[in-house]
Design a protein around this motif. Structure first.
Motif, PDB file in Angstrom:
ATOM      1  N   THR A  82      -3.524  56.885  13.831  1.00  0.00           N
ATOM      2  CA  THR A  82      -3.197  57.741  12.677  1.00  0.00           C
ATOM      3  C   THR A  82      -3.524  57.022  11.368  1.00  0.00           C
ATOM      4  N   HIS A  83      -3.627  57.798  10.316  1.00  0.00           N
ATOM      5  CA  HIS A  83      -3.608  57.219   8.972  1.00  0.00           C
ATOM      6  C   HIS A  83      -2.176  56.820   8.667  1.00  0.00           C
ATOM      7  N   GLU A  84      -1.967  56.195   7.504  1.00  0.00           N
ATOM      8  CA  GLU A  84      -0.616  55.697   7.216  1.00  0.00           C
ATOM      9  C   GLU A  84       0.406  56.832   7.229  1.00  0.00           C
ATOM     10  N   SER A  85       1.516  56.551   7.906  1.00  0.00           N
ATOM     11  CA  SER A  85       2.602  57.523   7.979  1.00  0.00           C
ATOM     12  C   SER A  85       3.915  56.738   7.918  1.00  0.00           C
ATOM     13  N   ASP A  86       5.050  57.430   8.167  1.00  0.00           N
ATOM     14  CA  ASP A  86       6.291  56.651   8.196  1.00  0.00           C
ATOM     15  C   ASP A  86       7.008  56.837   9.524  1.00  0.00           C
ATOM     16  N   GLU A  87       7.969  55.935   9.779  1.00  0.00           N
ATOM     17  CA  GLU A  87       8.679  55.895  11.062  1.00  0.00           C
ATOM     18  C   GLU A  87       9.342  57.230  11.363  1.00  0.00           C
ATOM     19  N   LYS A  88       9.922  57.852  10.320  1.00  0.00           N
ATOM     20  CA  LYS A  88      10.660  59.088  10.548  1.00  0.00           C
ATOM     21  C   LYS A  88       9.720  60.166  11.086  1.00  0.00           C
ATOM     22  N   ALA A  89       8.562  60.307  10.419  1.00  0.00           N
ATOM     23  CA  ALA A  89       7.599  61.328  10.840  1.00  0.00           C
ATOM     24  C   ALA A  89       7.078  61.016  12.245  1.00  0.00           C
ATOM     25  N   MET A  90       6.869  59.727  12.526  1.00  0.00           N
ATOM     26  CA  MET A  90       6.310  59.369  13.839  1.00  0.00           C
ATOM     27  C   MET A  90       7.322  59.609  14.956  1.00  0.00           C
ATOM     28  N   ARG A  91       8.601  59.303  14.664  1.00  0.00           N
ATOM     29  CA  ARG A  91       9.625  59.537  15.696  1.00  0.00           C
ATOM     30  C   ARG A  91       9.755  61.029  15.982  1.00  0.00           C
ATOM     31  N   ALA A  92       9.708  61.842  14.921  1.00  0.00           N
ATOM     32  CA  ALA A  92       9.790  63.298  15.106  1.00  0.00           C
ATOM     33  C   ALA A  92       8.574  63.771  15.909  1.00  0.00           C
ATOM     34  N   THR A  93       7.403  63.204  15.618  1.00  0.00           N
ATOM     35  CA  THR A  93       6.174  63.575  16.334  1.00  0.00           C
ATOM     36  C   THR A  93       6.307  63.238  17.821  1.00  0.00           C
ATOM     37  N   LEU A  94       6.797  62.035  18.092  1.00  0.00           N
ATOM     38  CA  LEU A  94       6.917  61.599  19.490  1.00  0.00           C
ATOM     39  C   LEU A  94       7.888  62.487  20.264  1.00  0.00           C
ATOM     40  N   ASN A  95       9.011  62.821  19.620  1.00  0.00           N
ATOM     41  CA  ASN A  95       9.985  63.705  20.285  1.00  0.00           C
ATOM     42  C   ASN A  95       9.347  65.052  20.595  1.00  0.00           C
ATOM     43  N   ALA A  96       8.609  65.604  19.609  1.00  0.00           N
ATOM     44  CA  ALA A  96       7.988  66.921  19.806  1.00  0.00           C
ATOM     45  C   ALA A  96       6.906  66.844  20.887  1.00  0.00           C
ATOM     46  N   LEU A  97       6.130  65.752  20.895  1.00  0.00           N
ATOM     47  CA  LEU A  97       5.086  65.607  21.932  1.00  0.00           C
ATOM     48  C   LEU A  97       5.735  65.545  23.308  1.00  0.00           C
ATOM     49  N   GLY A  98       6.853  64.808  23.394  1.00  0.00           N
ATOM     50  CA  GLY A  98       7.550  64.649  24.677  1.00  0.00           C
ATOM     51  C   GLY A  98       8.045  65.978  25.221  1.00  0.00           C
ATOM     52  N   ARG A  99       8.250  66.975  24.342  1.00  0.00           N
ATOM     53  CA  ARG A  99       8.753  68.286  24.800  1.00  0.00           C
ATOM     54  C   ARG A  99       7.631  69.215  25.253  1.00  0.00           C
ATOM     55  N   LEU A 100       6.369  68.879  24.963  1.00  0.00           N
ATOM     56  CA  LEU A 100       5.253  69.754  25.358  1.00  0.00           C
ATOM     57  C   LEU A 100       5.069  69.723  26.874  1.00  0.00           C
ATOM     58  N   LYS A 101       4.856  70.898  27.494  1.00  0.00           N
ATOM     59  CA  LYS A 101       4.652  70.935  28.953  1.00  0.00           C
ATOM     60  C   LYS A 101       3.351  70.249  29.348  1.00  0.00           C
ATOM     61  N   SER A 102       2.412  70.235  28.397  1.00  0.00           N
ATOM     62  CA  SER A 102       1.102  69.640  28.706  1.00  0.00           C
ATOM     63  C   SER A 102       1.134  68.108  28.661  1.00  0.00           C
ATOM     64  N   VAL A 103       2.216  67.531  28.137  1.00  0.00           N
ATOM     65  CA  VAL A 103       2.326  66.057  28.086  1.00  0.00           C
ATOM     66  C   VAL A 103       3.074  65.603  29.334  1.00  0.00           C
ATOM     67  N   VAL A 104       2.408  64.836  30.201  1.00  0.00           N
ATOM     68  CA  VAL A 104       2.999  64.529  31.510  1.00  0.00           C
ATOM     69  C   VAL A 104       3.605  63.130  31.578  1.00  0.00           C
ATOM     70  N   GLU A 105       3.424  62.316  30.557  1.00  0.00           N
ATOM     71  CA  GLU A 105       4.028  60.980  30.541  1.00  0.00           C
ATOM     72  C   GLU A 105       4.528  60.685  29.143  1.00  0.00           C
ATOM     73  N   LYS A 106       5.700  60.037  29.058  1.00  0.00           N
ATOM     74  CA  LYS A 106       6.280  59.737  27.740  1.00  0.00           C
ATOM     75  C   LYS A 106       5.258  58.974  26.885  1.00  0.00           C
ATOM     76  N   PRO A 107       4.985  59.451  25.684  1.00  0.00           N
ATOM     77  CA  PRO A 107       3.982  58.755  24.856  1.00  0.00           C
ATOM     78  C   PRO A 107       4.457  57.362  24.434  1.00  0.00           C
ATOM     79  N   LEU A 108       3.507  56.453  24.314  1.00  0.00           N
ATOM     80  CA  LEU A 108       3.798  55.090  23.816  1.00  0.00           C
ATOM     81  C   LEU A 108       3.349  55.002  22.366  1.00  0.00           C
ATOM     82  N   LEU A 109       4.220  54.425  21.520  1.00  0.00           N
ATOM     83  CA  LEU A 109       3.900  54.275  20.097  1.00  0.00           C
ATOM     84  C   LEU A 109       3.790  52.794  19.758  1.00  0.00           C
TER      85      LEU A 109
END
Ligand code: NAP
Ligand code: HSE
Length: 445
Positions: free
Chosen positions: A410-437
């Motif tokens: 990613t381009h520069e972002s902040d921890e809050k936005a990234m944590r929210a992104t990871l949580n949302a990605l983890g809820r997608l049915k198409s994501v089959v493994e917990k994302p690593l950040l």
């Protein structure tokens, strides 16, 4: 040479203790000539006196009770080389209360109880020296408290754990498996008795806490830090990072914002651009970059763990202790925030620990998704909704059937936005493994 004999007691005769015994015995005459005293390795305490050891300790010098050394009035310097925060604390406090000099390699004890240990030293008339507690043989404590005393430190970052650097280096260069490499790190005397302290990042956090104290005069405990270890890093991550132009290092990062009077301390695996000095510090070596406002950046590299490197640091403290005992010349005290304020006659401004979600960085995200049309678009939508801008994408076949590995930066972002992104990605049915950040560390040197 004066006729004075300095009597040293070692509490612990394991990897570090035996190194100190071996090198003090071998170099005794040279050290005695330099320091002008006789040195007597008077006693050593161990858990099991019958254990076979690489050093020969004369009968009568080996005891099973470390407290008996801490309170022995004939012992001048007590070296606490056992580890842990239980008996090690009792031994250290007993020696400090008795007005002795304690030399310690115990970073966990310092991080947990540093304030109490220094208070006990002040009250009892003892002293507490701890060069071996951070970065093995690199004299980083001396550098910060003596050589760089003119400076204020906006940023200190570095590789502070030899075991993790050894593991990551071998995983990247040989493709050897993690369990085998960890077993080698233990055999070589690099790892802690409880190796989870190393690989889960706690040992680095303890050392970061000590550096933060030396640089900023406050104790930051681990619940106020981000602490991520290396257990989630795979050989594939090291390969993808290399393709993107980075090495992966477990870094401690200590950032001071002087305008807001805030401090951040964090520990996490970090993608470091390959052309940076620290990306090329490999194996058991540690590397620390210190940015001082007067000197600029200075960088320190050396063996960060193991018997000989650590013994070198312990013996340097023993030498300082002997100078103090024979001449009264003390090492430079740590500049606490309160102490500096008193010197300058200004009110003490309490240093705040910054909210960790304010950290800004570029990020690496690895995830496994179903290999179907539209999945990449879903991922991009989640990131866009959270205000995270994608810099690059790599897609490869995953080990699972009908799945793909996605590696995004990613381009520069902040921890809050990234944590929210990871949580949302983890809820997608198409994501089959917990994302690593992972964070991308683009520190200028
Ligand atoms: P180690 O090899 O496990 O040695 C520990 C020593 O303490 C052993 O001699 C052990 O006795 C003794 N001991 C433990 N519990 C005891 C008890 N209840 N009573 C009496 N003796 C006791 O550990 P190490 O690697 O030398 O590490 C020692 C310290 O140095 C730790 O604080 C560690 O974090 C720190 N350190 C280590 C390194 C490194 O590279 N290894 C580097 C920097 C700092 P037995 O031998 O009889 O079991
Ligand atoms: N286990 C520690 C390391 C020892 O690997 O860095 C040195 O502090």
């Amino acid at each position: 040479m004066s006729s004075r004999t300095i009597r040293i007691g070692l509490c612990g005769l394991g990897t570090v203790g035996q190194g100190v015994w071996k090198h003090l015995s071998a170099n005794r005459s040279a050290l005695e000539a330099r320091l002008g005293v006789r040195i007597d390795l008077a006693k050593a305490a161990v858990r099991d006196p019958r254990k076979v050891r690489a050093v020969t300790v004369p009968a009568g010098k080996l005891v099973a009770d470390p407290l008996s050394i801490a309170t022995d009035p004939t012992i001048d310097i007590v070296c606490e080389l056992m580890g842990g925060t239980g008996l090690a604390k009792d031994v250290t406090l007993a020696a400090l209360h008795a007005g002795k000099i304690v030399v310690s390699a115990n970073k966990a004890l310092l991080c947990e109880h540093g304030a109490a240990l220094f208070a006990a030293a002040r009250k009892g008339g003892g002293r507490f020296f701890f060069e071996a507690s951070v970065a093995g043989g690199i004299p980083i404590i001396k550098a910060l408290r003596e050589g760089l005393v003119a400076n204020r430190f906006k940023l200190i970052y570095g590789i502070l754990n030899g075991t993790c650097n050894y593991i990551l280096t071998r995983m990247a260069s040989e493709g050897a498996g993690y369990p085998q490499i960890l077993a080698d790190a233990k055999r070589l005397g690099y790892a802690e008795a409880d190796e989870s302290l190393d690989v889960e990042g706690w040992d680095t956090a303890h050392k970061a806490s000590i550096l933060a104290y030396l640089a900023h005069g406050v104790w930051v405990k681990t619940p106020h830090m981000i602490v991520d270890g290396i257990t989630q890093i795979t050989q594939a991550d090291l390969k993808y990072a290399a393709t993107l132009g980075y090495g992966i290092k477990l870094l401690a990062v200590i950032t001071r914002d002087f305008e807001r009077n805030e401090l951040f301390v964090r520990v996490h695996p970090t993608l470091v651009p390959k052309d940076r000095v620290l990306a090329n510090v490999n194996g058991v070596f540690n590397g620390i970059a210190v940015m001082g406002d007067v000197v600029g950046t200075t960088t320190y590299i050396g063996r960060g763990a193991g018997q000989d490197a650590t013994a070198s640091a312990v013996i340097s403290d023993i030498a300082d202790a002997i100078v103090l005992l024979t001449t009264g010349r003390d090492i430079t005290p740590v500049a606490t925030t309160a102490g500096v304020a008193e010197l300058l006659s200004v009110p003490v401004q309490p240093l705040r620990l910054s909210p960790l979600e304010r950290i800004r960085s570029r990020y690496y995200v690895r995830t496994t998704v179903k290999d179907r049309p539209g999945v990449l678009a879903q991922i991009a939508t989640v990131m866009a909704r959270n205000g995270v801008s994608i810099e690059s994408v790599i897609q490869t076949t995953a080990e699972r059937p009908e799945a793909a590995s996605l590696i995004l930066t990613t381009h520069e972002s902040d921890e809050k936005a990234m944590r929210a992104t990871l949580n949302a990605l983890g809820r997608l049915k198409s994501v089959v493994e917990k994302p690593l950040l992972l964070r991308i560390g683009d520190f200028s040197e």
